[in-house]
Design a protein around this motif. Structure first.
Motif, mmCIF file in Angstrom:
data_model
loop_
_atom_site.group_PDB
_atom_site.id
_atom_site.type_symbol
_atom_site.label_atom_id
_atom_site.label_comp_id
_atom_site.label_asym_id
_atom_site.label_seq_id
_atom_site.Cartn_x
_atom_site.Cartn_y
_atom_site.Cartn_z
ATOM 1 N N LYS A 80 0.858 -1.180 0.000
ATOM 2 C CA LYS A 80 0.000 0.000 0.000
ATOM 3 C C LYS A 80 0.894 1.229 0.000
ATOM 4 C CE LYS A 80 -4.147 -1.914 2.191
ATOM 5 N NZ LYS A 80 -5.114 -1.777 3.294
ATOM 6 N N MET A 81 0.890 1.937 -1.141
ATOM 7 C CA MET A 81 1.763 3.087 -1.333
ATOM 8 C C MET A 81 0.916 4.304 -1.722
ATOM 9 S SD MET A 81 4.680 0.946 -3.475
ATOM 10 C CE MET A 81 3.429 0.207 -4.551
ATOM 11 N N LYS A 82 1.576 5.427 -1.963
ATOM 12 C CA LYS A 82 0.868 6.650 -2.314
ATOM 13 C C LYS A 82 1.060 6.984 -3.791
ATOM 14 C CE LYS A 82 -1.232 8.882 -0.066
ATOM 15 N NZ LYS A 82 -2.685 8.778 0.301
ATOM 16 N N LEU A 83 0.005 7.515 -4.384
ATOM 17 C CA LEU A 83 0.036 7.966 -5.764
ATOM 18 C C LEU A 83 1.004 9.141 -5.893
ATOM 19 C CD1 LEU A 83 -1.727 7.345 -8.424
ATOM 20 C CD2 LEU A 83 -2.871 9.505 -7.863
ATOM 21 N N ALA A 84 1.767 9.163 -6.961
ATOM 22 C CA ALA A 84 2.753 10.231 -7.145
ATOM 23 C C ALA A 84 2.099 11.607 -7.159
ATOM 24 C CB ALA A 84 3.529 9.995 -8.436
ATOM 25 N N ASP A 85 0.952 11.738 -7.840
ATOM 26 C CA ASP A 85 0.299 13.042 -7.937
ATOM 27 C C ASP A 85 -0.236 13.538 -6.605
ATOM 28 O OD1 ASP A 85 0.810 13.604 -10.548
ATOM 29 O OD2 ASP A 85 -1.168 13.061 -11.322
ATOM 30 N N SER A 121 -0.564 -8.402 -12.400
ATOM 31 C CA SER A 121 -0.740 -7.996 -11.009
ATOM 32 C C SER A 121 -2.014 -7.197 -10.808
ATOM 33 C CB SER A 121 0.441 -7.124 -10.558
ATOM 34 O OG SER A 121 1.601 -7.888 -10.393
ATOM 35 N N PRO A 122 -2.769 -7.499 -9.776
ATOM 36 C CA PRO A 122 -3.894 -6.646 -9.392
ATOM 37 C C PRO A 122 -3.405 -5.287 -8.879
ATOM 38 C CG PRO A 122 -4.215 -8.863 -8.559
ATOM 39 C CD PRO A 122 -2.793 -8.783 -9.057
ATOM 40 N N ARG A 123 -4.135 -4.244 -9.251
ATOM 41 C CA ARG A 123 -3.764 -2.881 -8.856
ATOM 42 C C ARG A 123 -5.022 -2.115 -8.466
ATOM 43 N NH1 ARG A 123 -2.087 0.409 -13.715
ATOM 44 N NH2 ARG A 123 -4.197 1.258 -13.624
ATOM 45 N N LEU A 124 -4.872 -1.261 -7.462
ATOM 46 C CA LEU A 124 -5.963 -0.375 -7.039
ATOM 47 C C LEU A 124 -5.387 1.009 -6.804
ATOM 48 C CD1 LEU A 124 -8.943 0.012 -6.060
ATOM 49 C CD2 LEU A 124 -8.122 -0.588 -3.759
ATOM 50 N N THR A 125 -5.924 2.010 -7.490
ATOM 51 C CA THR A 125 -5.445 3.386 -7.313
ATOM 52 C C THR A 125 -6.629 4.326 -7.146
ATOM 53 O OG1 THR A 125 -5.401 3.767 -9.717
ATOM 54 C CG2 THR A 125 -3.365 2.994 -8.687
ATOM 55 N N SER A 126 -6.343 5.517 -6.666
ATOM 56 C CA SER A 126 -7.362 6.571 -6.563
ATOM 57 C C SER A 126 -6.700 7.913 -6.821
ATOM 58 C CB SER A 126 -8.008 6.559 -5.177
ATOM 59 O OG SER A 126 -7.050 6.851 -4.178
ATOM 60 N N GLY A 127 -7.466 8.844 -7.361
ATOM 61 C CA GLY A 127 -6.946 10.173 -7.635
ATOM 62 C C GLY A 127 -6.737 10.977 -6.362
ATOM 63 N N PRO A 128 -5.984 12.070 -6.452
ATOM 64 C CA PRO A 128 -5.717 12.899 -5.268
ATOM 65 C C PRO A 128 -6.970 13.455 -4.616
ATOM 66 C CG PRO A 128 -4.226 13.463 -7.061
ATOM 67 C CD PRO A 128 -5.252 12.548 -7.640
ATOM 68 N N ASP A 129 -8.064 13.622 -5.388
ATOM 69 C CA ASP A 129 -9.292 14.201 -4.851
ATOM 70 C C ASP A 129 -10.372 13.157 -4.587
ATOM 71 O OD1 ASP A 129 -8.214 16.801 -5.043
ATOM 72 O OD2 ASP A 129 -8.749 16.894 -7.165
ATOM 73 N N PHE A 130 -10.006 11.889 -4.641
ATOM 74 C CA PHE A 130 -10.982 10.828 -4.419
ATOM 75 C C PHE A 130 -11.457 10.866 -2.961
ATOM 76 C CE2 PHE A 130 -12.220 6.377 -3.613
ATOM 77 C CZ PHE A 130 -13.044 6.149 -4.718
ATOM 78 N N PRO A 131 -12.769 10.773 -2.726
ATOM 79 C CA PRO A 131 -13.259 10.840 -1.335
ATOM 80 C C PRO A 131 -12.864 9.611 -0.524
ATOM 81 C CG PRO A 131 -15.044 10.309 -2.862
ATOM 82 C CD PRO A 131 -13.857 10.653 -3.704
ATOM 83 N N LEU A 132 -12.636 9.804 0.743
ATOM 84 C CA LEU A 132 -12.309 8.771 1.731
ATOM 85 C C LEU A 132 -10.903 8.194 1.572
ATOM 86 C CD1 LEU A 132 -15.669 6.775 1.959
ATOM 87 C CD2 LEU A 132 -14.832 8.594 3.450
#
Length: 216
Positions: A87-92, A175-186
């Motif tokens: 579990k890491m952080k999105l670059a943006d 590989s399974p991947r799950l990402t979310s944008g910087p403004d994604f809620p929660l």
């Protein structure tokens, strides 16, 4: 060497480097990446990575879970983790904290896994590399299996997938991947990947690429 890169006590240099690779910074002097290895899925599911900023330094805390093969009879048992769930952080989500513009890019898990294999190739013996090259199967990294928020939890994705070709000469890893944008809620700015462990990459080179019946 590969095992120590994956895990020393409850830290993973491997996942910390994966986060740094995602950021792709020319100068990462003001970024500190830490990791915490958790030991069971329910606990892991309850944690998410975090970011703090203090005195110009951005600290990213990642979380890691190692998944191992289940073999009650210890038959054809692999020592490596079958999947490193990271579990890491999105670059943006990090760039604005560093005064940098967002790039609108998402590094794939496939790209990270390819880099892991590149590393494994540098530490494998010449004999193992020659055997794999002349007698072994080829390996390609396919498109990520993209998970969605609110669907089947990524934590229970089942890990990386090895698919053998019909002619038994090549294998595709996804590989399974799950990402979310910087403004994604929660859950804003998340970058979750099922990663190929360096140790398992070595087991591919030494064992599974040339084994008569692949066991991954």
């Amino acid at each position: 060497i590969a095992f120590e890169k994956e895990q020393v006590e409850f830290n993973s240099e491997f996942v910390e480097e994966a986060q740094e690779t995602i950021l792709n910074l020319e100068d990462g002097e003001n970024v500190v990446v830490t990791s915490s290895i958790l030991t069971n899925m329910p606990t892991f599911q309850g944690y998410k990575p975090s970011v703090t900023e203090s005195d110009g330094t951005v600290t990213i805390k990642t979380y890691v879970l190692f998944i191992h093969d289940s073999d009650l009879l210890d038959f054809n048992h692999h020592l490596s983790a079958s999947t490193v769930k990271a579990k890491m952080k999105l670059a943006d989500a990090i760039y604005p904290l560093l005064g940098l513009p967002e790039r609108g890019e998402k590094m794939t898990c496939a790209e990270l896994n390819a880099k892991t294999m590149e590393y494994a190739l540098t530490i494998a013996s010449e004999a193992a590399l020659e055997r794999m090259t002349t007698k072994g199967r080829s390996l390609t990294f396919g498109d990520d299996i993209v998970y969605m928020w609110g669907d089947i939890p990524w934590e229970y994705s089942g890990g990386i997938r090895w698919t053998l070709s019909e002619d038994d000469r090549s294998v595709t890893l996804k590989s399974p991947r799950l990402t979310s944008g910087p403004d994604f809620p929660l859950f804003p700015g998340e970058h979750y990947c099922d990663l190929l462990s360096p140790y398992r990459a070595l087991e591919w080179i030494y064992i599974e690429s040339v084994r008569h019946t692949m066991q991954f």
